[in-house]
Every structure is written in structure tokens, then in C-alpha cells.
Design an enzyme around this catalytic site. Structure first.
Site, PDB file in Angstrom:
ATOM      1  N   ARG A 108      23.891  44.558  54.455  1.00 51.77           N
ATOM      2  CA  ARG A 108      24.724  44.712  53.258  1.00 51.77           C
ATOM      3  C   ARG A 108      24.187  43.724  52.242  1.00 51.77           C
ATOM      4  NH1 ARG A 108      31.212  45.113  52.500  1.00 51.77           N
ATOM      5  NH2 ARG A 108      30.632  47.200  53.169  1.00 51.77           N
ATOM      6  N   HIS A 135      26.439  53.573  49.326  1.00 51.53           N
ATOM      7  CA  HIS A 135      27.209  53.204  50.518  1.00 51.53           C
ATOM      8  C   HIS A 135      27.261  54.425  51.437  1.00 51.53           C
ATOM      9  CE1 HIS A 135      29.740  50.961  53.035  1.00 51.53           C
ATOM     10  NE2 HIS A 135      30.840  50.882  52.325  1.00 51.53           N
ATOM     11  N   GLN A 138      29.780  54.865  54.512  1.00 52.30           N
ATOM     12  CA  GLN A 138      31.152  55.150  54.103  1.00 52.30           C
ATOM     13  C   GLN A 138      31.358  56.650  53.930  1.00 52.30           C
ATOM     14  OE1 GLN A 138      33.850  52.884  53.428  1.00 52.30           O
ATOM     15  NE2 GLN A 138      34.910  54.845  53.516  1.00 52.30           N
ATOM     16  N   ASP A 226      38.193  54.038  44.033  1.00 52.30           N
ATOM     17  CA  ASP A 226      37.707  52.780  44.632  1.00 52.30           C
ATOM     18  C   ASP A 226      38.046  51.686  43.626  1.00 52.30           C
ATOM     19  OD1 ASP A 226      36.372  50.870  46.172  1.00 52.30           O
ATOM     20  OD2 ASP A 226      34.364  51.496  45.547  1.00 52.30           O
ATOM     21  N   CYS A 265      37.902  53.999  50.087  1.00 52.44           N
ATOM     22  CA  CYS A 265      37.092  53.322  51.119  1.00 52.44           C
ATOM     23  C   CYS A 265      37.705  52.006  51.560  1.00 52.44           C
ATOM     24  CB  CYS A 265      35.677  53.111  50.602  1.00 52.44           C
ATOM     25  SG  CYS A 265      35.553  52.000  49.195  1.00 52.44           S
ATOM     26  N   ARG A 293      35.130  55.025  60.269  1.00 50.86           N
ATOM     27  CA  ARG A 293      33.883  54.250  60.101  1.00 50.86           C
ATOM     28  C   ARG A 293      33.240  54.007  61.465  1.00 50.86           C
ATOM     29  NH1 ARG A 293      33.086  51.186  55.547  1.00 50.86           N
ATOM     30  NH2 ARG A 293      31.033  50.901  56.461  1.00 50.86           N
TER      31      ARG A 293
HETATM   32  N1   CP Z   1      34.841  50.155  52.940  1.00 49.74           N
HETATM   33  C1   CP Z   1      34.109  49.077  53.315  1.00 49.74           C
HETATM   34  O1   CP Z   1      32.884  49.103  53.363  1.00 49.74           O
HETATM   35  O2   CP Z   1      34.868  47.993  53.642  1.00 49.74           O
HETATM   36  P1   CP Z   1      34.351  46.508  53.911  1.00 49.74           P
HETATM   37  O3   CP Z   1      33.894  45.949  52.600  1.00 49.74           O
HETATM   38  O4   CP Z   1      35.558  45.787  54.447  1.00 49.74           O
HETATM   39  O5   CP Z   1      33.225  46.546  54.894  1.00 49.74           O
HETATM   40  N1  NVA Z   2      32.534  49.573  45.446  1.00 51.16           N
HETATM   41  C1  NVA Z   2      32.972  48.522  46.344  1.00 51.16           C
HETATM   42  C2  NVA Z   2      33.040  49.034  47.737  1.00 51.16           C
HETATM   43  C3  NVA Z   2      33.544  48.051  48.751  1.00 51.16           C
HETATM   44  C4  NVA Z   2      33.540  48.590  50.154  1.00 51.16           C
HETATM   45  C5  NVA Z   2      32.045  47.326  46.237  1.00 51.16           C
HETATM   46  O1  NVA Z   2      30.829  47.512  46.159  1.00 51.16           O
HETATM   47  O2  NVA Z   2      32.552  46.212  46.196  1.00 51.16           O
END
Ligand code: CP
Ligand code: NVA
Length: 308
Positions: A108, A135, A138, A226, A265, A293
Site C-alpha cells: 500500500r 484499489h 477493494q 467513499d 469501501c 475483502r
Molecule cells: N477499504 C480499505 O481498504 O480499508 P483500510 O484502509 O482499512 O485497509
Molecule cells: N479513497 C480512500 C480509500 C481508503 C480505503 C483513500 O485512498 O484514502
């Protein structure tokens, strides 16, 4: 060929469909087992996933760990700030080392170019656990959730409200691969990546961009939103002001089909992009989505290891 999963297109539509089916079948087959017990066939026994986090996470971290346990393997979490990455060791060298020590890498990161560099120098599968651009994991879970709730993907009308962000890019990419349509309701200045939209349109998906939230949601089968301020983004005040008309509330949900699903998400910013009444309401499937997930990522992992 090492199978990397940087975006949904790396797998393609057939593999994505196989992942959704596999996720649902494995979920059903282990319904009576404790969450940490391995699936009887333990298809990734002895395998280790190294997980690199340059940003916070709850779901991605726990679901990949649980996914590996259920597949008979295990996972190691590396918080980038406490590794040598945080002191300037290159992504390329980190990729080379992790490839010698682990069987797959999930990362990530705040910059999609970093995951591309990781994949370029890794000799084991690299999986995208979220970047500033996309992502994909997701969205495998989201599609599983939609199908599980009785809606077929081809021809589905999905409405997106709020920010044109990384999650939306992967939804748009999925639309092209699975032939559903996306109506994007976002304010001017916050549009999503046109490259994903062009790619999805070229594959036959209808992708509509509107500034009118009601037009986006009218008659939709699924409504998705989101956070308005993703991790690492600046200008929260201006973003919130611009996106306030796109809040998913009861009034807006009333424009969708009567049996429309609500997805998010998570984490949610209750009272901003969604009201309590919607996220806690009868059409919300966000807790199934979060659980999925685990199941979806087991299938992503199985695909990365050549098992799907
Ligand atoms: N939706 C998602 O990726 O959640 P986290 O940021 O908690 O991993
Ligand atoms: N769009 C959000 C998703 C978090 C899971 C971010 O990137 O922070």
C-alpha cells in the site's frame, strides 16, 4: 511469468469472473469454520506474504492476514516507517530482498509509480493494496458483494457520488472488464483519471460523467461513495465544500431503484459523504463488503500463484 496484480486489467475479465466465483464458493464452504482455521485444502500451505504499508489500514491489513491463514499460509506486516524503506533503501532493492525471503508482496503506497517499480524488480507476485491511483482488491470484494446480493454484473447501473478517486478508477476499470455501466456524479475539478474511463468505454461500458447527483443516481442498481478526502490529499475544506451536494442521504437514495444496494469501501466519514440513516439502513451492505475483502483477496492470491 510472474503474475502481478497492480490493476484489474492485469488479470482480465475472465480471471476476475473466476475470482468472484471462487471467493463465493470458498466463503460458503468454510461458513462453519472458525475464522482463523485453514480451508481443508490449504492451497497456499507454506507460503508467506510480505505486506508493506506506507499508509494506514485496518481492513486491508487484517483481511490479507486472515486470507493467508485461511489458505494455509502466513503473512508478515512491514510498516514502511519502521523498515529501511523509511530510511531511503530503494524500492528496487526492497523488491529484490523480499523476493528472496517471501513468496508474494502486497504493498500500500502513496505513489503508483512505486508499485510499478516494485513489480519491475520483484521475482514474486506483487499485489496492489491501494495506491493513489487505484484499489483493485477493494473492487473484487465489491463485485463479489453485488453478485452475492443477487445482482448480475452485465448491464448493471452503478452510481458513484463524491470524489473521482482511486476507488472509482478501479470501479471504472471493472466496468469495462465486466460490462456494467457507471454514472459518475462528481464536482468539477475532482474528476477521475480519464485513461480508465477511455479504456472502459473502449471495452463497451457506458461511463457517464455528470455534475448532477440526482442524474447520477436515478434508477441505479448500486450506489457507491467513499471519503471526500483520501489519505495524503490536501485541501480538505475546499473538497468538503465542493462535494457536500453529493452526500448520499435518504433523499438521494430515494432516486435509485427501490432495491438498490449501498456500498462504501470504508472507513466512512459519517455525516460527510454518507448519512447514518443510509450506511446503517436496510440497503447498506457495507459489512458484507468489508468481510468479503478476506474472501476476494484469497482468490486474488490464488490467481497470483497460478491457481485460478
Ligand atoms: N477499504 C480499505 O481498504 O480499508 P483500510 O484502509 O482499512 O485497509
Ligand atoms: N479513497 C480512500 C480509500 C481508503 C480505503 C483513500 O485512498 O484514502
Amino acid at each position: 511469468m510472474t503474475r502481478h496484480f497492480l490493476d484489474l486489467s492485469d488479470a482480465g475479465g475472465d480471471a476476475l469472473a473466476a475470482m468472484i466465483n471462487d471467493a463465493m464458493a470458498r466463503k460458503a464452504a468454510r461458513a462453519a469454520l472458525p475464522k482463523g482455521a485453514p480451508d481443508p485444502d490449504a492451497p497456499l500451505a507454506g507460503r508467506v506474504l510480505a505486506m508493506v504499508f506506507e499508509k494506514n489500514s485496518t481492513r486491508t491489513r487484517v483481511s490479507f492476514d486472515m486470507a493467508m491463514r485461511q489458505l494455509g499460509g502466513s503473512a508478515i506486516v512491514l510498516d514502511a516507517g519502521t523498515t529501511q524503506l523509511g530510511r531511503g533503501e530503494t524500492i528496487a532493492d526492497t523488491a529484490r530482498v523480499l523476493s528472496r525471503m517471501a513468496d508474494a508482496i502486497m504493498i500500500r503506497t502513496d505513489d503508483h509509480a512505486k508499485i510499478e517499480a516494485m513489480a519491475a524488480h520483484a521475482s514474486v507476485p506483487v499485489i496492489n493494496g491501494l495506491t493513489d491511483r487505484s484499489h483493485p482488491c477493494q473492487i473484487v470484494a465489491d463485485l463479489e458483494t453485488i453478485v452475492e446480493h443477487g445482482k448480475a454484473l452485465p448491464g448493471l447501473e452503478l452510481a458513484w457520488l463524491g470524489d473521482g478517486n482511486n476507488v472509482l478508477n478501479s470501479i471504472v476499470e471493472a466496468a469495462g472488464l465486466m460490462r456494467f455501466n457507471v454514472r459518475i456524479g462528481v464536482p468539477a475539478g475532482y474528476d477521475s483519471d480519464p485513461a480508465y474511463i477511455e479504456q472502459a468505454r473502449a471495452l463497451g461500458a457506458q461511463i457517464t460523467v455528470t455534475r448532477d447527483p440526482v442524474e447520477a443516481v436515478r434508477g441505479a442498481d448500486v450506489v457507491v461513495t467513499d471519503t471526500w478526502v483520501s489519505m495524503g490529499q490536501q485541501g480538505a475544506e475546499a473538497r468538503i465544500a465542493a462535494m457536500t451536494p453529493y452526500q448520499v442521504n435518504d433523499e438521494l437514495m430515494a432516486q435509485a431503484k427501490a432495491d438498490a444496494l449501498f456500498l462504501h469501501c470504508l472507513p466512512a466519514h459519517r455525516g460527510e459523504e454518507v448519512t447514518d440513516s443510509v450506511i446503517d439502513g436496510p440497503r447498506s451492505v457495507v459489512w458484507d463488503e468489508a468481510e468479503n475483502r478476506i474472501h476476494a483477496q484469497k482468490s486474488v492470491l490464488r490467481w497470483a500463484f497460478g491457481q485460478l
